[in-house]
Enzyme design. Structure first.
Site, PDB file in Angstrom:
ATOM      1  N   ASP A  18       7.596  13.837   1.423  1.00 47.46           N
ATOM      2  CA  ASP A  18       7.484  12.318   1.925  1.00 47.46           C
ATOM      3  C   ASP A  18       8.415  11.768   2.628  1.00 47.46           C
ATOM      4  OD1 ASP A  18       6.178   9.938   2.060  1.00 47.46           O
ATOM      5  OD2 ASP A  18       5.685   9.822  -0.198  1.00 47.46           O
ATOM      6  N   ASP A  31      -1.916   5.929   3.463  1.00 47.14           N
ATOM      7  CA  ASP A  31      -1.669   5.437   2.132  1.00 47.14           C
ATOM      8  C   ASP A  31      -2.772   4.638   1.878  1.00 47.14           C
ATOM      9  OD1 ASP A  31       0.206   6.621   1.033  1.00 47.14           O
ATOM     10  OD2 ASP A  31       1.766   4.678   1.277  1.00 47.14           O
TER      11      ASP A  31
HETATM   12  C1  GLA Z   1       4.578   7.211  -0.209  1.00 47.01           C
HETATM   13  C2  GLA Z   1       3.169   7.739  -0.116  1.00 47.01           C
HETATM   14  C3  GLA Z   1       2.395   7.810  -1.380  1.00 47.01           C
HETATM   15  C4  GLA Z   1       3.046   8.316  -2.519  1.00 47.01           C
HETATM   16  C5  GLA Z   1       4.414   7.155  -2.839  1.00 47.01           C
HETATM   17  C6  GLA Z   1       5.232   7.554  -3.953  1.00 47.01           C
HETATM   18  O1  GLA Z   1       4.079   5.712  -0.156  1.00 47.01           O
HETATM   19  O2  GLA Z   1       2.522   8.029   1.112  1.00 47.01           O
HETATM   20  O3  GLA Z   1       1.256   8.819  -1.330  1.00 47.01           O
HETATM   21  O4  GLA Z   1       3.557   9.381  -2.583  1.00 47.01           O
HETATM   22  O5  GLA Z   1       5.279   7.219  -1.452  1.00 47.01           O
HETATM   23  O6  GLA Z   1       6.490   6.726  -4.020  1.00 47.01           O
END
Ligand code: GLA
Length: 747
Positions: free
Chosen positions: A480, A550
Site C-alpha cells: 500500500d 477502496d
Molecule cells: C488503504 C487501502 C485499504 C486498506 C487500508 C488500510 O486505504 O486502500 O484497502 O488496506 O489502507 O489502512
C-alpha cells in the site's frame, strides 16, 4: 521483417502489417517525423510525406537559401526548443556553465531482435526475440558532447510501438537536463477527442472526454505517485470513433510518479503529443560518462474503436509486462479482513474468519493493516515492521500456520514507503522521513513518507520484508501507499540535486520491488495506493494485480472498472464483494450484483463471513464455484465494453475466449424503470458469427451473428404490480450469462 531501412535517404519504416511508423533524417541532420497510423505498403522513398513548401512572411527558417525549411512547420521525432520550433519540446539540456541550443543530429542506427530491458525501470519485455524488433537511433550534440539514443520497439503481432530515450554525457563537463520526455509525436491534424481517466479517492478512473482545441491540453501528476486524479493514460480518438469502430490512438506511460501527457495544438492545427516525466520541479545533473534513461511510452493504434485499443493494451500487458510467472497462473480467490475488522482483531478472530472462508471455497486470507507495532488506529507504527504481540501474542508464524491449517494461503499488508511520526523507527531515524529538517512537515493520514531515494532505507525495508516473507511463508503481499508526497526533499541530496528527488524516490520503490519479486517469484504482489492511486503499468510490471479502488460499492465499481479497462486487463483489477450497507457509499445492493460486478477482475471478499446468514453463505459458495469455473476465461479472454455507465442507466460488458467458444456477459441496471420496455436486447461482440451458442438459463441456442446483430434477449423486469412484488426487480439489478458454443454447425 519489422523494420525497413532506406539507407540512401536515411528513412526508417517500422511496420507489422497493422501499423506503420515512419521517420527520416532531415536536411539539418535532425530527425523528422513522417507518419504514424494504419499500416502503409512499404515503398523505397517516403520523403514526399514531409511537407514544408508553404513559407509565409511570419515563419522563421534555418537556411538562407531555403526559406521554407523551418522547424515551426515540420513534424519532428524528439524536438528541442530554441531555433524555429516554438512548441514545447521533448528535450531541454545544457552545460552547467555555457549557453547552447540543443542540436541533436543523426549519427547511426542499430537494429536488435527482441527488446532490451530498461535499466532500473519497469518496461515491456520480450522473452522470445521473434516477438519484437527494436530500432535504436543514435543522435549527437557536438557542443554538449551528449549522445541521445531513441529506442523504438515494434511488436510482431500487435498494433503497438513503444518508445523511450536515453541521454549519455560523453564529454567532460557536467550537463543539466531540464526536460526529458519519453516520447513526442507530431500529428498532422487536431481532429481528435482527448480521452482520459480522472477522479479521486474512491472514484478513480472515470472516463473524461473533450475535443482537442488550439492551445495546450494536458493531464499530469505532481504528487509523487501516478495518482487517483489522472491516470498516465491518454487516447486520441476520432470524433466519429465508437467503442467498436473508428480510429483511436492510445498512449500509456510506464511510470508511477510525476508525469505529464500533453497535446499542444498549434496555429496550423498540428497536434504535438509529449509524454514523460513532469518537467515541473525536475532537473537532473548528468555527470561526465553518466546516462539518464527515460521511462517507456506505449503507443497503440486501433482501427476498431476504443475496444480495439484496449485489446492491444490488454494483450501487451498480459504477454509482455506482468511478471511472466503470473501470465498463466490462476490467482487465488481471497478474503481480506480490512472491512471485516479494521484494526480490531486478535488471532482467534482472524482464524475464525479464515476457517469460515475456507468452508466457502475461498483460497487466500489477507491480513490487512494493524498487525504490527502498536497500530490500533492510523496514527502510529508505520515503519515498525514487527508483529504486535498484544493482538497476536503467538506471533505471525503461529497465525500463518493456523491460517494455513484451515486450507487457506496466507498474505500480508505492508506500507513499506511510510513512517509514522509516532513510531520507533522515527525516534531512531527522524532524518529518514522526506522533508526539510527544522521546517514544517505536512501529514497525510497522520503519516510521513520514507525517503526511498536513499539506498540504505530501501535496504532496510528489504531486510524487514524478506525476513517476514521467509518466516511466515507468505504467498501474497498487498503493498500500500496511502499518501502523496509533500516537502519533497531528501536529507541525503545536496541542494542542487533536490530536483532529482521524485525520480530517485520511485527508482528506490522499483528497486525494492525488483529485489523482492526476483527473490520471491512465487509471492503474488497486489499494488495499492489508498485504493487505486497508483494503478499504472509501472506497478503492473512487478505486481500483476492492483487494488482498483477502496470503493467496493458495486454500482460505483461499474464506472471505475469500465474506465480502468480502457488500458488495463480486467484480470489486473482486484475486485471484491463487500458487506452492505456499503462502507463507502452506504448503499445496499443485492449480493448477486456485488458478485456480478466483482467477477470481472481478480475476485475476492472484503467482509466478515461470520456475519453472513446461511442463505448468503450458500449463495457465496455458488459465487466462488462460478468464479473458479470461469477465471481462466476472465484471465485470457478478450474484454468488450458494450454499454457505457457514464451515459446509461445500464452497463454491459463481456469476455470472450480467444477461440470464441465461450463468453461471459455482465449486464447491470442501476435504477429500476417502472413498466419498462418489453423487449430488451443487448448486442454482443467478439463471438464467432457461425458458431451455435447456448446461453445459460435458456434451453435453445443462438448463432453468433444473431447474438451480435439482433442481440441477447434480457429478462423482462418487474418492479411490482398492484402491491405484489416479484423476486427480480428493484434498483441495482444485474445478470451474468455464460455462453458456450455447442458445435460449429455452419462450418
Ligand atoms: C488503504 C487501502 C485499504 C486498506 C487500508 C488500510 O486505504 O486502500 O484497502 O488496506 O489502507 O489502512
Amino acid at each position: 521483417m519489422l523494420i525497413h531501412l532506406n539507407q540512401k535517404d536515411r528513412q526508417f519504416h517500422l511496420t507489422n502489417g497493422q501499423v506503420s511508423y515512419i521517420f527520416h533524417v532531415m536536411k539539418n541532420g535532425q530527425l523528422g517525423h513522417l507518419y504514424y497510423g494504419k499500416a502503409l505498403r512499404h515503398r523505397e522513398d517516403f520523403s514526399h510525406l514531409q511537407t514544408y513548401d508553404v513559407p509565409t512572411g511570419a515563419t522563421t527558417h534555418i537556411y538562407a537559401d531555403d526559406p521554407a525549411f523551418g522547424l515551426e512547420t515540420l513534424r519532428q521525432e524528439f524536438p528541442a526548443y530554441g531555433n524555429s520550433d516554438f512548441r514545447e519540446p521533448a528535450i531541454s539540456v545544457s552545460k552547467a556553465t555555457e549557453n547552447h541550443i540543443p542540436n541533436f543530429t543523426y549519427e547511426s542506427y542499430q537494429i536488435l531482435e527482441g527488446k532490451p530491458r530498461l535499466e532500473g525501470l519497469p518496461a515491456t519485455y520480450t522473452e522470445d526475440n521473434h516477438d519484437a524488433s527494436t530500432l535504436q537511433i543514435l543522435l549527437k550534440d557536438e557542443f554538449l558532447q551528449a549522445e541521445l539514443q531513441l529506442n523504438y520497439t515494434i511488436f510482431l503481432d500487435k498494433p503497438v510501438i513503444t518508445r523511450s530515450a536515453s541521454l549519455r554525457n560523453a564529454g567532460s563537463d557536467e550537463l543539466v537536463i531540464d526536460r526529458f520526455m519519453g516520447g513526442s509525436l507530431d500529428l498532422p491534424d487536431k481532429d481528435f477527442v482527448f480521452t482520459h481517466l480522472a477522479g479521486t479517492w474512491s472514484r478513480e478512473r472515470h472516463v473524461k472526454e473533450r475535443r482537442l482545441e488550439t492551445g495546450i491540453q494536458s493531464i499530469s501528476s505532481l504528487r509523487g505517485a501516478s495518482s487517483h486524479h489522472h491516470n498516465p493514460f491518454l487516447a486520441l480518438k476520432r470524433p466519429e470513433a465508437t467503442e467498436h469502430t473508428g480510429e483511436v490512438y492510445g498512449f500509456n506511460f510506464i511510470y508511477s510518479s510525476n508525469f505529464l501527457m500533453q497535446v499542444e495544438v498549434d496555429h496550423y492545427d498540428m497536434a504535438r503529443l509529449t509524454v514523460g516525466i513532469h518537467p515541473f520541479g525536475f532537473k537532473w545533473n548528468l555527470e561526465p560518462q553518466a546516462s539518464f534513461q527515460s521511462p517507456e511510452v506505449v503507443m497503440v493504434y486501433s482501427e476498431q474503436g476504443v475496444n480495439g485499443m484496449s485489446h492491444a493494451f490488454h494483450a501487451l500487458y498480459r504477454e509482455h509486462l506482468i511478471p511472466s510467472q503470473w501470465r498463466k497462473a490462476v490467482r487465488p480467490i481471497l478474503i481480506n479482513n480490512w472491512e471485516a475488522t479494521y484494526f480490531d482483531f486478535d488471532e482467534e478472530k482472524l482464524v475464525k474468519i479464515a476457517q469460515s472462508a475456507s468452508e466457502l471455497g475461498i483460497e487466500l486470507f489477507v491480513l490487512d493493516d494493524g498487525w504490527f507495532g502498536k497500530r490500533n488506529d492510523d496514527t502510529s507504527s508505520l515503519g515498525d515492521w514487527h508483529v504486535d504481540l498484544n493482538k497476536l501474542p503467538n506471533g505471525l508464524d503461529s497465525l500463518a500456520k493456523k491460517i494455513t491449517e484451515t486450507g487457506l494461503k496466507f498474505g500480508l499488508w505492508f506500507e513499506p514507503e511510510m513512517i509514522s511520526p509516532n513510531s520507533e523507527l522515527f525516534k531512531e531515524h527522524p532524518d529518514w522521513a522526506v522533508g526539510i529538517p527544522g521546517q514544517h512537515y505536512t501529514l497525510g493520514r497522520n503519516q510521513l513518507v520514507l525517503d526511498f531515494s536513499r539506498q540504505e532505507i530501501v535496504d532496510y525495508l528489504y531486510d524487514k520484508m524478506s525476513t517476514i516473507i521467509k518466516q511466515t511463508k507468505l504467498a501474497y503481499i498487498k503493498w500500500d501507499m496511502n499518501r502523496n508526497i509533500t516537502e519533497a526533499f531528501s536529507n541525503n541530496l545536496p541542494v542542487h540535486q533536490q530536483s532529482e528527488f521524485f525520480h530517485r524516490y520511485i527508482l528506490g520503490v522499483y528497486n525494492l520491488y525488483e529485489r523482492l519479486t526476483s527473490e520471491f517469484p512465487h509471492v503474488l504482489f497486489e499494488s495499492c495506493a489508498g485504493g487505486g492511486g497508483r494503478f499504472d503499468p509501472g506497478m503492473l510490471y512487478y505486481a500483476p494485480q492492483a487494488w482498483t479502488s477502496d470503493d467496493t460499492d458495486a454500482i460505483e465499481r461499474l464506472k471505475i472498472q469500465y474506465g480502468t479497462s480502457f488500458a488495463y486487463p480486467v484480470y489486473s483489477m482486484g475486485s471484491h464483494v463487500s458487506a452492505v450497507p456499503n462502507h463507502q457509499t452506504l448503499r445496499s445492493t443485492p449480493l448477486q450484483t456485488r458478485a456480478n460486478t466483482a467477477y470481472f477482475g481478480t475476485f475476492g471478499y472484503e467482509l466478515d463471513p461470520l456475519k453472513l446468514t446461511e442463505e448468503e453463505r450458500e449463495e457465496i459458495k455458488e459465487q466462488v464455484a462460478f468464479y473458479k469455473a470461469h477465471r481462466e476465461l476472465i484471465r485470457d479472454g478478450q474484454f468488450y465494453r458494450l454499454l457505457n455507465p457514464f451515459s446509461n442507466n445500464e452497463t454491459a460488458w463481456m469476455v470472450v475466449s480467444q477461440d470464441h467458444s465461450e463468453a461471459l456477459v455482465g449486464w447491470y441496471k442501476v435504477l429500476a424503470t417502472p413498466n419498462p420496455k418489453k423487449q430488451q436486447l443487448l448486442r454482443l461482440s467478439g463471438l464467432d458469427e457461425s458458431k451455435d451458442y447456448q446461453v445459460t438459463g435458456s434451453e435453445r441456442t443462438y448463432y453468433g451473428d444473431e447474438l451480435m446483430t439482433v442481440g441477447l434477449q434480457l429478462p423482462t423486469e418487474f418492479n411490482g404490480v398492484n402491491g405484489r412484488s416479484f423476486e427480480r426487480g428493484g434498483d441495482f439489478q444485474s445478470q451474468v450469462y455464460y455462453i458456450r458454443s455447442i458445435e460449429d454447425k455452419l462450418n
